[in-house]
Design a protein around this motif. Structure first.
Motif, PDB file in Angstrom:
ATOM      1  N   LEU A 226       0.821  -1.201   0.000  1.00  0.00           N
ATOM      2  CA  LEU A 226       0.000   0.000   0.000  1.00  0.00           C
ATOM      3  C   LEU A 226       0.860   1.258   0.000  1.00  0.00           C
ATOM      4  CD1 LEU A 226      -2.771  -0.876   2.617  1.00  0.00           C
ATOM      5  CD2 LEU A 226      -2.650  -1.429   0.193  1.00  0.00           C
ATOM      6  N   THR A 227       0.276   2.337  -0.522  1.00  0.00           N
ATOM      7  CA  THR A 227       0.908   3.642  -0.389  1.00  0.00           C
ATOM      8  C   THR A 227       0.366   4.287   0.883  1.00  0.00           C
ATOM      9  OG1 THR A 227      -0.867   4.611  -1.653  1.00  0.00           O
ATOM     10  CG2 THR A 227       1.104   3.962  -2.876  1.00  0.00           C
ATOM     11  N   LEU A 228       0.953   5.403   1.260  1.00  0.00           N
ATOM     12  CA  LEU A 228       0.559   6.015   2.524  1.00  0.00           C
ATOM     13  C   LEU A 228      -0.913   6.463   2.556  1.00  0.00           C
ATOM     14  CD1 LEU A 228       1.565   6.591   5.301  1.00  0.00           C
ATOM     15  CD2 LEU A 228       2.644   8.663   4.477  1.00  0.00           C
ATOM     16  N   PRO A 229      -1.376   7.241   1.561  1.00  0.00           N
ATOM     17  CA  PRO A 229      -2.798   7.623   1.630  1.00  0.00           C
ATOM     18  C   PRO A 229      -3.721   6.409   1.619  1.00  0.00           C
ATOM     19  CG  PRO A 229      -1.663   8.962   0.003  1.00  0.00           C
ATOM     20  CD  PRO A 229      -0.700   7.891   0.417  1.00  0.00           C
ATOM     21  N   LEU A 230      -3.386   5.418   0.816  1.00  0.00           N
ATOM     22  CA  LEU A 230      -4.221   4.215   0.757  1.00  0.00           C
ATOM     23  C   LEU A 230      -4.194   3.473   2.093  1.00  0.00           C
ATOM     24  CD1 LEU A 230      -5.997   2.455  -1.003  1.00  0.00           C
ATOM     25  CD2 LEU A 230      -3.949   1.286  -1.795  1.00  0.00           C
ATOM     26  N   GLY A 231      -3.015   3.391   2.688  1.00  0.00           N
ATOM     27  CA  GLY A 231      -2.897   2.749   3.993  1.00  0.00           C
ATOM     28  C   GLY A 231      -3.761   3.437   5.034  1.00  0.00           C
ATOM     29  N   VAL A 232      -3.720   4.772   5.021  1.00  0.00           N
ATOM     30  CA  VAL A 232      -4.530   5.534   5.978  1.00  0.00           C
ATOM     31  C   VAL A 232      -6.013   5.295   5.716  1.00  0.00           C
ATOM     32  CG1 VAL A 232      -5.141   7.855   6.752  1.00  0.00           C
ATOM     33  CG2 VAL A 232      -2.752   7.280   6.324  1.00  0.00           C
ATOM     34  N   ALA A 233      -6.380   5.250   4.432  1.00  0.00           N
ATOM     35  CA  ALA A 233      -7.784   4.994   4.098  1.00  0.00           C
ATOM     36  C   ALA A 233      -8.214   3.619   4.584  1.00  0.00           C
ATOM     37  CB  ALA A 233      -7.997   5.122   2.589  1.00  0.00           C
ATOM     38  N   THR A 234      -7.319   2.632   4.467  1.00  0.00           N
ATOM     39  CA  THR A 234      -7.636   1.289   4.940  1.00  0.00           C
ATOM     40  C   THR A 234      -7.846   1.302   6.450  1.00  0.00           C
ATOM     41  OG1 THR A 234      -6.067   0.579   3.278  1.00  0.00           O
ATOM     42  CG2 THR A 234      -6.934  -1.113   4.713  1.00  0.00           C
ATOM     43  N   MET A 235      -6.975   2.037   7.138  1.00  0.00           N
ATOM     44  CA  MET A 235      -7.123   2.133   8.589  1.00  0.00           C
ATOM     45  C   MET A 235      -8.435   2.801   8.965  1.00  0.00           C
ATOM     46  SD  MET A 235      -3.305   3.288   9.626  1.00  0.00           S
ATOM     47  CE  MET A 235      -3.509   3.137  11.386  1.00  0.00           C
ATOM     48  N   GLN A 236      -8.861   3.746   8.099  1.00  0.00           N
ATOM     49  CA  GLN A 236     -10.113   4.443   8.350  1.00  0.00           C
ATOM     50  C   GLN A 236     -11.263   3.446   8.430  1.00  0.00           C
ATOM     51  OE1 GLN A 236     -10.218   7.907   5.905  1.00  0.00           O
ATOM     52  NE2 GLN A 236     -12.288   8.421   6.432  1.00  0.00           N
ATOM     53  N   GLN A 237     -11.159   2.370   7.622  1.00  0.00           N
ATOM     54  CA  GLN A 237     -12.196   1.361   7.686  1.00  0.00           C
ATOM     55  C   GLN A 237     -12.017   0.438   8.897  1.00  0.00           C
ATOM     56  OE1 GLN A 237     -11.751   0.780   3.583  1.00  0.00           O
ATOM     57  NE2 GLN A 237     -13.166   2.483   3.409  1.00  0.00           N
ATOM     58  N   GLU A 238     -10.743   0.164   9.226  1.00  0.00           N
ATOM     59  CA  GLU A 238     -10.477  -0.766  10.319  1.00  0.00           C
ATOM     60  C   GLU A 238     -10.754  -0.164  11.700  1.00  0.00           C
ATOM     61  OE1 GLU A 238      -6.539  -2.322   9.881  1.00  0.00           O
ATOM     62  OE2 GLU A 238      -6.996  -2.987   7.838  1.00  0.00           O
ATOM     63  N   PHE A 239     -10.159   0.990  11.951  1.00  0.00           N
ATOM     64  CA  PHE A 239     -10.374   1.615  13.264  1.00  0.00           C
ATOM     65  C   PHE A 239     -11.397   2.730  13.113  1.00  0.00           C
ATOM     66  CE2 PHE A 239      -5.859   0.815  12.591  1.00  0.00           C
ATOM     67  CZ  PHE A 239      -5.504   0.026  13.654  1.00  0.00           C
ATOM     68  N   ALA A 240     -12.608   2.383  12.736  1.00  0.00           N
ATOM     69  CA  ALA A 240     -13.618   3.371  12.360  1.00  0.00           C
ATOM     70  C   ALA A 240     -13.526   4.721  13.070  1.00  0.00           C
ATOM     71  CB  ALA A 240     -14.995   2.767  12.534  1.00  0.00           C
ATOM     72  N   THR A 241     -13.425   4.721  14.383  1.00  0.00           N
ATOM     73  CA  THR A 241     -13.442   6.028  15.042  1.00  0.00           C
ATOM     74  C   THR A 241     -12.186   6.331  15.837  1.00  0.00           C
ATOM     75  OG1 THR A 241     -14.637   5.056  16.861  1.00  0.00           O
ATOM     76  CG2 THR A 241     -15.953   6.229  15.202  1.00  0.00           C
ATOM     77  N   ASN A 242     -11.106   5.643  15.525  1.00  0.00           N
ATOM     78  CA  ASN A 242      -9.870   5.981  16.235  1.00  0.00           C
ATOM     79  C   ASN A 242      -9.229   7.195  15.566  1.00  0.00           C
ATOM     80  OD1 ASN A 242      -7.476   6.179  17.571  1.00  0.00           O
ATOM     81  ND2 ASN A 242      -7.114   3.969  17.625  1.00  0.00           N
ATOM     82  N   TYR A 243      -9.819   8.364  15.864  1.00  0.00           N
ATOM     83  CA  TYR A 243      -9.384   9.556  15.161  1.00  0.00           C
ATOM     84  C   TYR A 243      -7.936   9.925  15.445  1.00  0.00           C
ATOM     85  CZ  TYR A 243     -14.104  10.458  13.530  1.00  0.00           C
ATOM     86  OH  TYR A 243     -15.312  10.361  12.903  1.00  0.00           O
ATOM     87  N   GLY A 244      -7.422   9.572  16.611  1.00  0.00           N
ATOM     88  CA  GLY A 244      -6.029   9.908  16.936  1.00  0.00           C
ATOM     89  C   GLY A 244      -5.067   9.334  15.909  1.00  0.00           C
ATOM     90  N   VAL A 245      -5.131   8.011  15.703  1.00  0.00           N
ATOM     91  CA  VAL A 245      -4.239   7.344  14.755  1.00  0.00           C
ATOM     92  C   VAL A 245      -4.521   7.829  13.331  1.00  0.00           C
ATOM     93  CG1 VAL A 245      -3.507   5.131  13.823  1.00  0.00           C
ATOM     94  CG2 VAL A 245      -4.074   5.331  16.225  1.00  0.00           C
ATOM     95  N   LEU A 246      -5.823   7.972  13.017  1.00  0.00           N
ATOM     96  CA  LEU A 246      -6.168   8.425  11.669  1.00  0.00           C
ATOM     97  C   LEU A 246      -5.591   9.799  11.373  1.00  0.00           C
ATOM     98  CD1 LEU A 246      -9.876   7.310  11.256  1.00  0.00           C
ATOM     99  CD2 LEU A 246      -7.828   6.359  10.210  1.00  0.00           C
ATOM    100  N   MET A 247      -5.662  10.685  12.360  1.00  0.00           N
ATOM    101  CA  MET A 247      -5.164  12.036  12.140  1.00  0.00           C
ATOM    102  C   MET A 247      -3.643  12.050  12.034  1.00  0.00           C
ATOM    103  SD  MET A 247      -7.718  14.358  14.344  1.00  0.00           S
ATOM    104  CE  MET A 247      -9.457  14.432  13.940  1.00  0.00           C
TER     105      MET A 247
END
Lengths: 279, 313
Positions: A226-247
Motif C-alpha cells: 500500500l501507499t501512505l494515503p491508501l494505507g490511511v484509508a484502509t485504517m479508516q475502515q479498520e479503526f472506524a473512530t480511532n481519530y487519533g491514529v487516523l489524524m
C-alpha cells in the motif's frame, strides 16, 4: 461620481470582502490544523466534546501505533511511486512536447489533437481494461501498476509544449547551423529553456501520483504494497473512530507533499496558468 | 486534475502555410517521431488500447465466467436500472451545485486578493489550495469527524447555539448526505480556479478598465461589462474542469459515505467502481463508463457554446 466617494465606497467594500475571506479561510485551515494537532492527542481526547482545541498533554502514541502498522513501508512506497512517475513523465514529455511545439512534420496536428482529446476523457472510463491489461502482465498489486498508467497520461506533453513555444526559433536554427545534433539541442538548449515548465510538471506529477487514491485503491491490495494515503484509508475502515491514529496518518500522508508544494509554489502556479492560458 | 487542455483548442495554425513554402524534410519527420516514440508508446498502451477494449467489451456480458456478445443489452439495461438513474441524478446535482459555486467564489476571492501585496496573495492562494495538495484521504479524515453525529464539531456548534436539539446524521441521512458531499467537494475544487482567475485579472487590459472608470462606470459596471467578459476564457476553462472533476468524484464518496444511505450519495463513478470491482460485472461497468464519457462530452460542448461564444482561439 467624484473620485473620493468612489474611493471610500471601494475601501469599505474591500474591507468587508477581506473579512469574509478571512472567515472563509478558517473553514479551509481549520481541518488542517485539527488533523495536525489531533495526531498528538490521546485517542479519547479526539472525540471529546466540547473539543479540546489544543493538545494540552501531547503524545506520540498515535505515531508509534501508526509505524507499528507498517506506515514506514507505506511512506517508502509513496515516495518511490511518486518519484519514479515524476522522472518518467518528465523524461517522456520533454522531447514529445518540444517537437510538437517546434518541429513541422507529417501527422503533427493529428497526434496533438489525439493527446488533447484524451485529456478531456474521464480517466475512469478506461479503468476496467487497464486493470485487466496490467494484471495480464503480472503487474497487479505492484507499484508499477500505479506508475506506468500515470506516465501514459498526456497532460505533461501538453504543458511542455506550452512552455516550448516560447523558445525562439532562431536559437534552434543557429544550433542546427553550428552542427549541433538533435539530442544535444534537446539536452543543452531546450531543457534549460523550459526549466520552469519541467519544474511545474515535476511537482504536478509528484503531487498527483501521491494523491492518486483511485488508481492505488484498484491496483494495490496486499498490506505491504500500500501507499501512505491508501494505507490511511484502509485504517479508516479498520479503526472506524480511532481519530487519533487516523489524524496522525493523515498528517504523515499530507506533510511531504505540503513541503514540496510550499517550496516550489512559484513553479506550481506558473504551471497551472501556463497550462490553461492560450500559448 | 488536468490543468489545461483548453488552451490547446486553438488551431495549431501556421503549418499549412509552411507546407507551401517548402516540403517537409524527411529527416525532420524522422527525428520528431523518434522524440515522440516513448510518449506514443505509453499513450498507445495505457490510453488508446484500453479505450478500444472498453468500448468493445461494453457490448458483451462480461464477467469472471462469461464473455458473451449481447449487443446493446448493457446500455438498455442501464436506462432501466433505478440505481444507475439515481446515481446519474446525484452526479448531475453535484455538478450543477459545484460549478456555479466554484465560479462565483473563485471570482470573488481572486477579485479581492489580486490587488493586494504578493505575500498576501500567495498566502490566500496557498490556503485555498491546501485541500487540493493534502489529498482526499487526509481531507476526509477530518470531515468525517466534523460530520460525526455524536463526537463531531458541527453538531456540537449547532447544539451549543440552540439551533437543533437532536444530533443530525449528516452523512447517514438522505436529506443531508449529498449536501455534505457537495460542501467537501467545493473545498477541494476551488484551489485551482482561484489561481487561474488571479492570473486572468492580472492579464486584463488596464487601459480599458481606466477608460470605463473615467467615463463614470460604477464598480459593478466595470466588472460586468469589462472585467467579466475579459475573463470569459478562464470561466470556460474553470467550468469545464470543474464539471469533469465533479463527474469523476469518487474518493470523497467512497471514504465518506460509500454511496449510502441507500445509494443516495452514489455517483456514476462510484457505481461503476462497485459494479466492476465488487460485483465483477465488467461489461456493464464499461457501458457505464461509455455513457459517462458521452455525457461529459455533451456537457463540455454545451459549455463551449454558452461561454465560448465571444472567446477567440
Amino acid at each position: 461620481m467624484s473620485s473620493s466617494r468612489r474611493g471610500k465606497r471601494r475601501s469599505t467594500g474591500d474591507a468587508l470582502a477581506m473579512v469574509f475571506l478571512c472567515l472563509l479561510s478558517v473553514v479551509f485551515i481549520f481541518p488542517f490544523y485539527w488533523v495536525i494537532t489531533g495526531g498528538f492527542k490521546d485517542q479519547r481526547l479526539t472525540i471529546q466534546l466540547p473539543p479540546q482545541w489544543f493538545p494540552v498533554k501531547p503524545t506520540l502514541s498515535n505515531y508509534v501505533r501508526l509505524f507499528d502498522n507498517s506506515a514506514g513501508v507505506w511512506l517508502l512506497n509513496s515516495v518511490f511511486t511518486s518519484l519514479t512517475a515524476m522522472l518518467l513523465v518528465c523524461g517522456v514529455s520533454v522531447p514529445a512536447g518540444y517537437v510538437l511545439a517546434k518541429k513541422r512534420f507529417h501527422g503533427r496536428s493529428m497526434i496533438f489533437a489525439m493527446f488533447v482529446a484524451a485529456m478531456a476523457l474521464p480517466k475512469q472510463v478506461i479503468l476496467v481494461p487497464l486493470v485487466r491489461l496490467v494484471s495480464s502482465w503480472g503487474f497487479h498489486n505492484t507499484l508499477a501498476a500505479v506508475i506506468l498508467p500515470a506516465v501514459g497520461w498526456p497532460f505533461g506533453i501538453f504543458l511542455i509544449k506550452q512552455f516550448s513555444q516560447t523558445i525562439p526559433g532562431e536559437i534552434l536554427e543557429a544550433a542546427k547551423i553550428d552542427g549541433c545534433s538533435e539530442l544535444r539541442t534537446l539536452m543543452h538548449i531546450v531543457v534549460p529553456m523550459v526549466k520552469p515548465g519541467i519544474g511545474a510538471l515535476a511537482i504536478f506529477t509528484f503531487i498527483n501520483t501521491w494523491n492518486d487514491y483511485f488508481m492505488q485503491l484498484i491496483m494495490l491490495n496486499s498490506r505491504s504494497r500500500l501507499t501512505l494515503p491508501l494505507g490511511v484509508a484502509t485504517m479508516q475502515q479498520e479503526f472506524a473512530t480511532n481519530y487519533g491514529v487516523l489524524m496522525a496518518g493523515a498528517t504523515l500522508a499530507a506533510l511531504p507533499i505540503l513541503i514540496v508544494f510550499f517550496v516550489f509554489q512559484q513553479y506550481f502556479t506558473q504551471g497551472i496558468t501556463m497550462g490553461s492560458v492560450k500559448g | 486534475m488536468d490543468p489545461g487542455y483548453r488552451g490547446a483548442l486553438k488551431p495549431t495554425g501556421g503549418s499549412s502555410a509552411w507546407h507551401k513554402r517548402r516540403p517537409l524534410e524527411l529527416r525532420e519527420t524522422l527525428v520528431s517521431y523518434a522524440f515522440l516514440l516513448p510518449a506514443l508508446a505509453f499513450f498507445g498502451v495505457f490510453v488508446v488500447y484500453p479505450i478500444l477494449v472498453g468500448v468493445f467489451t461494453s457490448f458483451f456480458d462480461y464477467t469472471m465466467r462469461k464473455f458473451d456478445f449481447v449487443g446493446l443489452d448493457n446500455y438498455i439495461r442501464l436506462f432501466g436500472d433505478k440505481i444507475f438513474l439515481k446515481s446519474m441524478k446525484n452526479t448531475i446535482l453535484l455538478v450543477a451545485g459545484a460549478v456555479p459555486m466554484v465560479v462565483i467564489f473563485s471570482v470573488f476571492i481572486s477579485s479581492t486578493i489580486y490587488q493586494k501585496s504578493p505575500l498576501v496573495r500567495s498566502l490566500f492562494r496557498g490556503v485555498f489550495y491546501l485541500p487540493v495538495v493534502t489529498g482526499t484521504v487526509s481531507v476526509t479524515v477530518v470531515w468525517k469527524w466534523i460530520f460525526d453525529p455524536f463526537s463531531g464539531v458541527l453538531n456540537w456548534v449547532l447544539q451549543s447555539a440552540g439551533l437543533t436539539d437532536q444530533p443530525i446524521m449528516w452523512l447517514g441521512d438522505r436529506r443531508y448526505a449529498l449536501w455534505a458531499i457537495l460542501a467537501v467537494l467545493f473545498t477541494t475544487s476551488i484551489g485551482q480556479p482561484v489561481v487561474l482567475y488571479t492570473a486572468a485579472l492580472g492579464n486584463l487590459d488596464k487601459s480599458q478598465i481606466e477608460a470605463a472608470e473615467i467615463d463614470g462606470a460604477s464598480d459593478w459596471q466595470v466588472f460586468r461589462y469589462v472585467k467579466w467578459p475579459g475573463m470569459m476564457p478562464t470561466t470556460l476553462y474553470v467550468a469545464v474542469i470543474t464539471t469533469i472533476n465533479s463527474f469523476q468524484c469518487f474518493s470523497l464518496i467512497q471514504l465518506l459515505t460509500s454511496g449510502g444511505p441507500n445509494y443516495n450519495t452514489s455517483t456514476v463513478m462510484y457505481l461503476l467502481y462497485e459494479r466492476a470491482f465488487k460485483l465483477m460485472q465488467f461489461g456493464y461497468a464499461n457501458a457505464m463508463g461509455v455513457v459517462l464519457a458521452v455525457v461529459i462530452g455533451i456537457i463540455s460542448i454545451l459549455q463551449f457554446r454558452v461561454f465560448g461564444s465571444n472567446v477567440e482561439y
